[in-house]
Design a protein around this motif. Sequence first.
Motif, short mmCIF file in Angstrom:
data_model
loop_
_atom_site.label_atom_id
_atom_site.label_comp_id
_atom_site.label_asym_id
_atom_site.label_seq_id
_atom_site.Cartn_x
_atom_site.Cartn_y
_atom_site.Cartn_z
N LEU A 119 31.62 35.87 39.83
CA LEU A 119 32.55 36.68 39.99
C LEU A 119 32.80 37.82 40.20
O LEU A 119 33.94 38.73 41.50
CB LEU A 119 33.02 37.18 38.34
CG LEU A 119 34.28 35.63 37.25
CD1 LEU A 119 34.01 36.33 36.24
CD2 LEU A 119 35.18 35.37 38.62
N GLY A 120 31.81 37.77 41.08
CA GLY A 120 30.99 39.37 40.95
C GLY A 120 31.10 39.16 43.33
O GLY A 120 31.13 40.75 43.81
N GLN A 121 31.52 38.42 43.55
CA GLN A 121 31.91 38.34 45.29
C GLN A 121 32.87 38.46 45.06
O GLN A 121 34.07 37.89 46.02
CB GLN A 121 31.55 35.92 45.76
CG GLN A 121 30.11 36.46 44.87
CD GLN A 121 28.61 36.97 45.76
OE1 GLN A 121 29.09 37.27 47.49
NE2 GLN A 121 28.35 37.96 45.21
N LEU A 122 33.91 38.54 43.84
CA LEU A 122 35.25 37.91 44.39
C LEU A 122 35.94 39.67 44.63
O LEU A 122 36.65 40.34 43.02
CB LEU A 122 36.02 37.46 43.19
CG LEU A 122 35.78 35.93 42.91
CD1 LEU A 122 36.62 35.88 41.53
CD2 LEU A 122 35.68 35.42 43.65
N THR A 123 35.88 40.29 45.46
CA THR A 123 36.27 41.65 45.50
C THR A 123 38.11 41.85 46.03
O THR A 123 38.31 43.03 45.66
CB THR A 123 35.79 41.67 46.72
OG1 THR A 123 35.75 41.01 47.89
CG2 THR A 123 34.49 42.06 46.61
N ALA A 124 38.80 40.83 46.03
CA ALA A 124 40.01 41.38 45.94
C ALA A 124 40.21 40.68 44.80
O ALA A 124 41.35 40.99 44.65
CB ALA A 124 40.30 40.01 46.81
N LEU A 125 40.11 40.34 43.84
CA LEU A 125 40.51 39.89 42.11
C LEU A 125 40.72 41.27 41.47
O LEU A 125 40.55 42.35 41.57
CB LEU A 125 39.73 39.28 41.41
CG LEU A 125 39.59 38.68 39.83
CD1 LEU A 125 40.29 37.46 40.39
CD2 LEU A 125 38.25 38.50 38.94
N GLN A 126 42.58 40.62 40.89
CA GLN A 126 43.10 41.82 40.52
C GLN A 126 43.49 42.02 39.24
O GLN A 126 43.27 43.22 38.28
CB GLN A 126 43.87 42.47 41.23
CG GLN A 126 44.07 42.55 42.64
CD GLN A 126 45.64 42.53 43.08
OE1 GLN A 126 46.57 42.76 42.49
NE2 GLN A 126 45.05 43.09 44.69
N TRP A 127 42.64 40.35 38.36
CA TRP A 127 43.63 40.23 36.94
C TRP A 127 42.95 38.76 37.11
O TRP A 127 43.02 37.70 37.35
CB TRP A 127 45.40 39.78 37.42
CG TRP A 127 45.21 39.35 36.24
CD1 TRP A 127 45.38 40.76 34.78
CD2 TRP A 127 46.09 37.96 35.81
NE1 TRP A 127 45.86 39.97 34.06
CE2 TRP A 127 46.85 38.45 34.40
CE3 TRP A 127 46.50 36.37 35.60
CZ2 TRP A 127 46.72 37.63 33.12
CZ3 TRP A 127 46.94 36.35 34.83
CH2 TRP A 127 47.34 36.32 33.54
N LEU A 128 41.89 38.75 35.62
CA LEU A 128 40.99 37.92 34.96
C LEU A 128 41.30 37.69 33.29
O LEU A 128 41.41 38.45 33.18
CB LEU A 128 39.74 38.05 35.54
CG LEU A 128 38.65 37.29 34.18
CD1 LEU A 128 38.23 35.82 35.17
CD2 LEU A 128 37.32 37.77 34.67
N ASP A 129 42.21 36.64 33.60
CA ASP A 129 42.23 36.25 31.99
C ASP A 129 41.22 35.22 32.05
O ASP A 129 41.22 34.11 32.60
CB ASP A 129 43.55 36.18 31.91
CG ASP A 129 43.83 35.78 30.32
OD1 ASP A 129 43.36 36.24 29.07
OD2 ASP A 129 45.52 35.81 30.00
#
Length: 116
Positions: A106-116
Amino acid sequence: QRLDLQSNALGAEGAAALSSGLGQLTALQWLDLDNNALSAEGAVALSPALGQLTALQWLDLTNNALGADGAAALSPGLGQLTALQTLNLRSNALGAEGAAALSSGLGQLTALQWLD
């Protein structure tokens, strides 16, 4: 650009079959695998293919009984999805161990806006 396989009872065997072609869909932007009983074994099969979907922006793995082992298997593949904006992992019994296993990917997901 969109593949919806929600509620198809794929299981681990279906995940393994899917993974053989999934990695070739490099322009795929939206993948729904919600409610397929993939299990940790299915996550092991899917992770390498998921890592090749670098254009993927939306991924739903809700309700697949992944558990901590499945989270650990998915983490390397998820870490390659740098365009991913939405990730649904709810109802997978990940627990603290699974959350810890996911943290590196998850630390690599710089575009991530929503995590559920």
